[in-house]
Write a protein that holds these residues in place. Sequence first.
Motif, PDB file in Angstrom:
ATOM      1  N   ALA A   1       0.855  -1.191   0.000  1.00  0.00           N
ATOM      2  CA  ALA A   1       0.000   0.000   0.000  1.00  0.00           C
ATOM      3  C   ALA A   1       0.887   1.235   0.000  1.00  0.00           C
ATOM      4  N   PHE A   2       0.323   2.337  -0.482  1.00  0.00           N
ATOM      5  CA  PHE A   2       1.066   3.584  -0.544  1.00  0.00           C
ATOM      6  C   PHE A   2       0.909   4.393   0.735  1.00  0.00           C
ATOM      7  N   ALA A   3       2.014   4.969   1.188  1.00  0.00           N
ATOM      8  CA  ALA A   3       1.967   6.008   2.217  1.00  0.00           C
ATOM      9  C   ALA A   3       2.210   7.334   1.513  1.00  0.00           C
ATOM     10  N   LEU A   4       1.308   8.246   1.699  1.00  0.00           N
ATOM     11  CA  LEU A   4       1.394   9.551   1.042  1.00  0.00           C
ATOM     12  C   LEU A   4       1.964  10.578   2.003  1.00  0.00           C
ATOM     13  N   THR A   5       3.033  11.238   1.582  1.00  0.00           N
ATOM     14  CA  THR A   5       3.526  12.427   2.297  1.00  0.00           C
ATOM     15  C   THR A   5       3.414  13.603   1.337  1.00  0.00           C
ATOM     16  N   ILE A   6       2.965  14.723   1.853  1.00  0.00           N
ATOM     17  CA  ILE A   6       2.668  15.838   0.964  1.00  0.00           C
ATOM     18  C   ILE A   6       2.852  17.154   1.707  1.00  0.00           C
ATOM     19  N   ALA A   7       3.350  18.155   1.012  1.00  0.00           N
ATOM     20  CA  ALA A   7       3.552  19.474   1.615  1.00  0.00           C
ATOM     21  C   ALA A   7       3.502  20.528   0.531  1.00  0.00           C
ATOM     22  N   GLY A   8       3.131  21.737   0.911  1.00  0.00           N
ATOM     23  CA  GLY A   8       3.065  22.832  -0.047  1.00  0.00           C
ATOM     24  C   GLY A   8       3.536  24.137   0.560  1.00  0.00           C
ATOM     25  N   LEU A   9       3.818  25.082  -0.317  1.00  0.00           N
ATOM     26  CA  LEU A   9       4.301  26.388   0.108  1.00  0.00           C
ATOM     27  C   LEU A   9       3.927  27.423  -0.943  1.00  0.00           C
ATOM     28  N   THR A  10       3.533  28.598  -0.500  1.00  0.00           N
ATOM     29  CA  THR A  10       3.257  29.698  -1.419  1.00  0.00           C
ATOM     30  C   THR A  10       4.016  30.936  -0.973  1.00  0.00           C
ATOM     31  N   ASP A  11       4.431  31.740  -1.948  1.00  0.00           N
ATOM     32  CA  ASP A  11       5.247  32.920  -1.659  1.00  0.00           C
ATOM     33  C   ASP A  11       4.866  34.021  -2.643  1.00  0.00           C
ATOM     34  N   VAL A  24       4.039  25.879  -4.760  1.00  0.00           N
ATOM     35  CA  VAL A  24       4.510  24.531  -5.074  1.00  0.00           C
ATOM     36  C   VAL A  24       3.918  23.552  -4.067  1.00  0.00           C
ATOM     37  N   VAL A  25       3.429  22.436  -4.568  1.00  0.00           N
ATOM     38  CA  VAL A  25       3.025  21.305  -3.717  1.00  0.00           C
ATOM     39  C   VAL A  25       3.793  20.081  -4.193  1.00  0.00           C
ATOM     40  N   VAL A  26       4.390  19.348  -3.262  1.00  0.00           N
ATOM     41  CA  VAL A  26       5.132  18.137  -3.594  1.00  0.00           C
ATOM     42  C   VAL A  26       4.521  16.963  -2.831  1.00  0.00           C
ATOM     43  N   ALA A  27       4.202  15.897  -3.550  1.00  0.00           N
ATOM     44  CA  ALA A  27       3.620  14.693  -2.944  1.00  0.00           C
ATOM     45  C   ALA A  27       4.488  13.500  -3.296  1.00  0.00           C
ATOM     46  N   ARG A  28       4.737  12.636  -2.307  1.00  0.00           N
ATOM     47  CA  ARG A  28       5.508  11.411  -2.535  1.00  0.00           C
ATOM     48  C   ARG A  28       4.665  10.205  -2.151  1.00  0.00           C
ATOM     49  N   PHE A  29       4.631   9.222  -3.054  1.00  0.00           N
ATOM     50  CA  PHE A  29       3.889   7.999  -2.820  1.00  0.00           C
ATOM     51  C   PHE A  29       4.891   6.866  -2.590  1.00  0.00           C
ATOM     52  N   ALA A  30       4.987   6.381  -1.353  1.00  0.00           N
ATOM     53  CA  ALA A  30       5.956   5.344  -1.008  1.00  0.00           C
ATOM     54  C   ALA A  30       5.243   4.056  -0.665  1.00  0.00           C
ATOM     55  N   ALA A  31       5.809   2.933  -1.081  1.00  0.00           N
ATOM     56  CA  ALA A  31       5.246   1.624  -0.716  1.00  0.00           C
ATOM     57  C   ALA A  31       5.536   1.346   0.750  1.00  0.00           C
ATOM     58  N   THR A  32       4.543   0.818   1.464  1.00  0.00           N
ATOM     59  CA  THR A  32       4.684   0.599   2.905  1.00  0.00           C
ATOM     60  C   THR A  32       5.056  -0.826   3.266  1.00  0.00           C
ATOM     61  N   ASP A  33       5.037  -1.761   2.289  1.00  0.00           N
ATOM     62  CA  ASP A  33       5.330  -3.184   2.558  1.00  0.00           C
ATOM     63  C   ASP A  33       4.369  -3.731   3.596  1.00  0.00           C
TER      64      ASP A  33
END
Length: 271
Positions: free
Chosen positions: A5-15, A262-271
């Motif tokens: 399954a995927f674990a989602l980490t996500i963050a954003g920033l505006t300037d 900018v918003v960056v999202a990472r989809f990592a497998a959780t095993d």
Amino acid sequence: MPNAAFALTIAGLTDVGRARSRNEDDFQVSIAGGFAVVCDGMGGHAGGDIASRKAVEVISGILLDHAPSDPIAVVKREDADRTQTDPAATEPAVRHALSVARSAVLQANRAIYELNLARGFSSGRGMGTTVAGLWRIPGTACMAVFHAGDSRVYRLRDGELRTLTRDHSLYQIWLDNGGRGTAPQRNIIVRALGTAEEVEPEVSVQTLMPDDVVMLCSDGLNGMLPDGVIARILRQESDPALAAAALVDAANAAGGMDNVTVVVARFAATD
């Protein structure tokens, strides 16, 4: 890893950037809802900041109502680049998600358009906003990608950066027609929310793979940084919050001629 399954980490920033006095961008991220939305408002004193905020509010509210409840399975790598743009050709969950995403954008357009009418602006005038978004489709290894305007969605996979959206701009139309003659200004948008009673967003579904990185941005980023620099920063910085900050800093260092989000999202497998 067929059952991972995927674990989602996500963050954003505006300037606000280095050249503007007002930030007309807005964004929202939600791990619980599995989505991110970036909007770049237009209109200056007519309320571009209001338009972007309203679009984020409406779209986020609708997607939160359909928040995922189950982990998503990882698919085979050879199937990873199959993209469905026709809801009729997809499984029911995906077809429903594409319909929900499209409806969310249409409702945001209607809300902003009615604000313009209430302020006395005729069609084609007043405030408006671009939109770019991703939504992890509940119960699947897919995400819906939706956009209108020139805010973008990128994906970094196996070190390679790919643009998942195509700008709705006069400049892009000029490129598509062979780029002959004088190039139009890059910031002339031909599709946006709020400026007309009807708008047709582009909505597609993309298959997710472990370690995919998806980035959303307003044109204040890609207008300042070439794709090669964006890719390098995303490859070097694995933490989404640090990657977003590094990208904003780089855009400002390159001139910061516009608001940058900018918003960056990472989809990592959780095993």
